[in-house]
Design an enzyme around this catalytic site. Sequence first.
Site, PDB file in Angstrom:
ATOM      1  N   THR A  77     -23.319  -6.796 -12.382  1.00 12.64           N
ATOM      2  CA  THR A  77     -23.908  -8.111 -12.141  1.00 12.64           C
ATOM      3  C   THR A  77     -24.506  -8.184 -10.746  1.00 12.64           C
ATOM      4  O   THR A  77     -25.596  -8.752 -10.546  1.00 12.64           O
ATOM      5  CB  THR A  77     -22.834  -9.210 -12.322  1.00 12.64           C
TER       6      THR A  77
ATOM      7  N   GLU B 288       3.817 -35.512   1.307  1.00  8.64           N
ATOM      8  CA  GLU B 288       4.844 -36.440   1.780  1.00  8.64           C
ATOM      9  C   GLU B 288       4.522 -36.960   3.185  1.00  8.64           C
ATOM     10  O   GLU B 288       4.685 -38.148   3.476  1.00  8.64           O
ATOM     11  CB  GLU B 288       6.210 -35.741   1.794  1.00  8.64           C
TER      12      GLU B 288
ATOM     13  N   GLY C 120     -20.165  -9.339 -16.390  1.00  5.52           N
ATOM     14  CA  GLY C 120     -20.876  -8.870 -17.558  1.00  5.52           C
ATOM     15  C   GLY C 120     -19.935  -8.450 -18.669  1.00  5.52           C
ATOM     16  O   GLY C 120     -18.704  -8.475 -18.519  1.00  5.52           O
TER      17      GLY C 120
END
Length: 379
Positions: free
Chosen positions: A206, A55, A309
């Site tokens: 990972t 706004e 994973g």
Amino acid sequence: MLASDRSLSTAALRQAFLNIWLTNPNPSVGCVLTSADGAILGQGNTQRAGGPHAEIMAMRDAAAHGYSVIGATAYVTLEPCSHHGRTGPCCDALIAAGINKVVCTNTDPNPLVSGQGFARLRAAGVEVEVLCPTDPLAIAARELNIGFFSRMVRKTPWVRMKIAASLDGRTALHNGASQWITGEAARTDGHAWRARACAVLTGIGTVLADKPRLDVRLVETPRQPHLVIVDSDMQTPLDAPLFIAGRAVFIYAAAQNDAKATALQARGATVITLPGQRADGTPTGKVDLAAMLLDLGQREINELHVEAGPRLNGALVRDGLVDELLVYLAPKLMGQGTDMAHFGPLTALADALALEFKSTEMVGADLRIVARVAGRGVF
């Protein structure tokens, strides 16, 4: 709703889309200001957290063009805020500017606002019109900010699991090779989804196997999402490539290790210990994933983008914590290899996780599927 109002509300929604990568943890909101005859005076969207809301930006745009907004109508995609947060109340700014009417797409789910902005506007003599929640524009605006709505309503992030796989559902060969299953276009698209998230989640498996950075590199972005690591035994290497200057890293562990925690904190990480428990109260040795999501909600994480994973994927699915899957399927068969998510075995088809396809689209040579857990996303 008049056709002209719908067109201008759509324009406000387009404004909201422009800053989807910037506003977290705030929602991405758009605003269009018009004169009594429908001419556009100013447009704007929410800026970086702590900056102006939509706004204010629209009113600044009108002023920059030399337009007065006295008697104007504001089309905005979320209820103007009524509380002092990082900025002042937008409803007060609209009242002070002399806005005559507000057409709003959705009520703010934030309990600090939630109808209070509308009440303050009406008390000041401003006409307020709010779309029905089932209106397609209202639904589209909520989808754009689905993570914000999730955090406000459920107190947890929206969890989106990204998977790149072959047509037979393999994410790696039996020897672990996975680069690259999908093509460059799909990888770039995946980075765009990373960029819109508040945080990327992965597991220690990972981190150790792939040494990933898990940052956004293939598309331009004004900010990097935070990184969340599920690391039960606090094995994250201190020299891991994931430690990137200016990016917050949250490491969730199940076991206390003060020395390692201190070393990780020296690298800039925040370490949180949340041990899981079985029904009989004995420790599981794993992180309590449900508690982790609640903690991330308190840390203002809206969308959590999972790139992990099969074991962590499976644990999230098994615990009912996944809301949506973002799957890239490559046109190839890989035979024996790594599954998308390791859970089960199930004893009945009725126990399978029911999904609803939200979209299917070709991205380069690969197929992108967005599939949502049935019944999720209604806020």
